[in-house]
Design a protein around this motif. Structure first.
Motif, PDB file in Angstrom:
ATOM      1  N   SER A 106       0.819  -1.225   0.000  1.00 21.96           N
ATOM      2  CA  SER A 106       0.000   0.000   0.000  1.00 21.96           C
ATOM      3  C   SER A 106       0.849   1.271   0.000  1.00 21.96           C
ATOM      4  N   ILE A 107       2.037   1.186  -0.585  1.00 18.98           N
ATOM      5  CA  ILE A 107       2.891   2.381  -0.655  1.00 18.98           C
ATOM      6  C   ILE A 107       2.684   3.074  -1.999  1.00 18.98           C
ATOM      7  N   CYS A 108       2.475   4.375  -1.932  1.00 19.53           N
ATOM      8  CA  CYS A 108       2.193   5.165  -3.134  1.00 19.53           C
ATOM      9  C   CYS A 108       3.371   5.090  -4.130  1.00 19.53           C
ATOM     10  N   PRO A 109       3.103   4.715  -5.383  1.00 20.18           N
ATOM     11  CA  PRO A 109       4.199   4.582  -6.355  1.00 20.18           C
ATOM     12  C   PRO A 109       4.770   5.924  -6.811  1.00 20.18           C
ATOM     13  N   PHE A 110       4.011   6.999  -6.702  1.00 19.17           N
ATOM     14  CA  PHE A 110       4.498   8.293  -7.194  1.00 19.17           C
ATOM     15  C   PHE A 110       5.591   8.873  -6.284  1.00 19.17           C
ATOM     16  N   CYS A 111       5.354   8.833  -4.959  1.00 20.73           N
ATOM     17  CA  CYS A 111       6.338   9.407  -4.033  1.00 20.73           C
ATOM     18  C   CYS A 111       7.198   8.329  -3.378  1.00 20.73           C
ATOM     19  N   GLY A 112       6.651   7.113  -3.279  1.00 17.85           N
ATOM     20  CA  GLY A 112       7.431   6.017  -2.702  1.00 17.85           C
ATOM     21  C   GLY A 112       7.399   5.957  -1.186  1.00 17.85           C
TER      22      GLY A 112
END
Ligand SMILES: [Zn+2]
Length: 286
Positions: A106-112
């Motif tokens: 569930s980690i955002c791919p844009f900011c990491g």
């Protein structure tokens, strides 16, 4: 940025499930009638995304009540997403959940680092309403990245931020995110982008655009600030055990672990620059 395996969901399944949950029969019929326009838009997206040319897709410039295709308005196309895919009670919500789950941990791919809480329209639905429920255009995202990016649209190849489903390979395997230590008290970190020189100019510009679009200099800086404050006690222990060498060994390990997980993460850039700063390692960490 983190890469995500592209969704395998079928657009027609998602569309039909949304349409089936519409109570107004006229609207259902009119939406079914524009199937050819939907298919054209999807085929165009597939063709353009393959060469990172999504910017070439013409945006819809009309207002909410203007017709986009057949008798269907922009508002009704946006409503497919907001009223028939997002609400918890709608059958198409299952696709929404499946897309959100594509992001590992569930980690955002844009900011990491942000927690995924929503889906981001890579091409915004206000400008590309026929793509409002296309799975490949819906990317798991944290709230900050979702809000930050919604403003403008790319009009050239170089203005396109990275797409986690399609921009992989060298964007992931080669380093473009770096940081420097500012010798202040306490130490502060400045993040910057430096793409490999052998990349073409568009790709070099795109990583910078990604960095700007998601306000990553500021947001990574906040993450680093928190990390520096917790490192202080840990590195004091390493310093007392083995002076500068003890600190460097500890940071080397952290940099190695971070880089082996995600080369372009705020953590990798942070530990690398701390390790390379004699000032920091010899006491600047305090
Ligand atoms: Zn994010």
């Amino acid at each position: 940025m983190r890469a995500i395996t592209p969704p395998q969901l079928n657009f027609t399944d998602v569309l039909n499930t949304c349409i089936e949950s519409i109570s107004c029969e006229d609207l259902s019929r009119e939406l079914t009638a524009i199937n050819p326009q939907f298919n054209n838009a999807v085929q165009n997206f597939i063709a353009k995304v393959a060469t990172a040319d999504l910017f070439q897709i013409q945006p819809f410039t009309g207002d909410n009540d203007d017709i986009v295709a057949g008798n269907i308005t922009k508002k009704e196309l946006k409503g497919l997403y907001t009223s028939h895919m997002v609400p918890l009670t709608k059958p198409a919500r299952t696709y929404y959940e499946q897309l959100k789950m594509l992001a590992p941990l569930s980690i955002c791919p844009f900011c990491g680092f942000g927690h995924v809480s929503t889906l981001d329209h890579y091409l915004p639905k206000a400008k590309f309403p026929l793509l409002s429920i296309l799975p490949s255009n819906l990317v798991p995202s944290c709230a900050d990245c979702n809000k930050g990016k919604s403003a403008g649209i790319a009009t050239t190849k170089s203005e396109q931020c990275l797409h986690p489903y399609f921009d992989q390979n060298h964007f992931i395997s080669e380093q473009w995110l770096y940081a420097e230590v500012l010798e202040s008290s306490p130490a502060t970190i400045r993040y910057y982008v430096q793409a490999p020189e052998n990349w073409n100019a568009d790709d070099q510009a795109r990583v910078t655009q990604h960095f700007i679009d998601f306000d990553l200099a500021r947001r990574f800086g906040i993450q680093a600030g928190t990390e520096l404050s917790s490192l202080k006690g840990e590195l004091e222990f390493d310093f007392q055990s083995n002076q500068v060498d003890g600190v460097k060994l500890a940071l080397q390990k952290k940099a190695f672990v971070a880089a082996s997980q995600h080369l372009n993460s705020w953590k990798t850039a942070l530990y690398q620059t701390l390790l390379n700063s004699d000032w920091y390692c010899s006491g600047g960490f305090r």
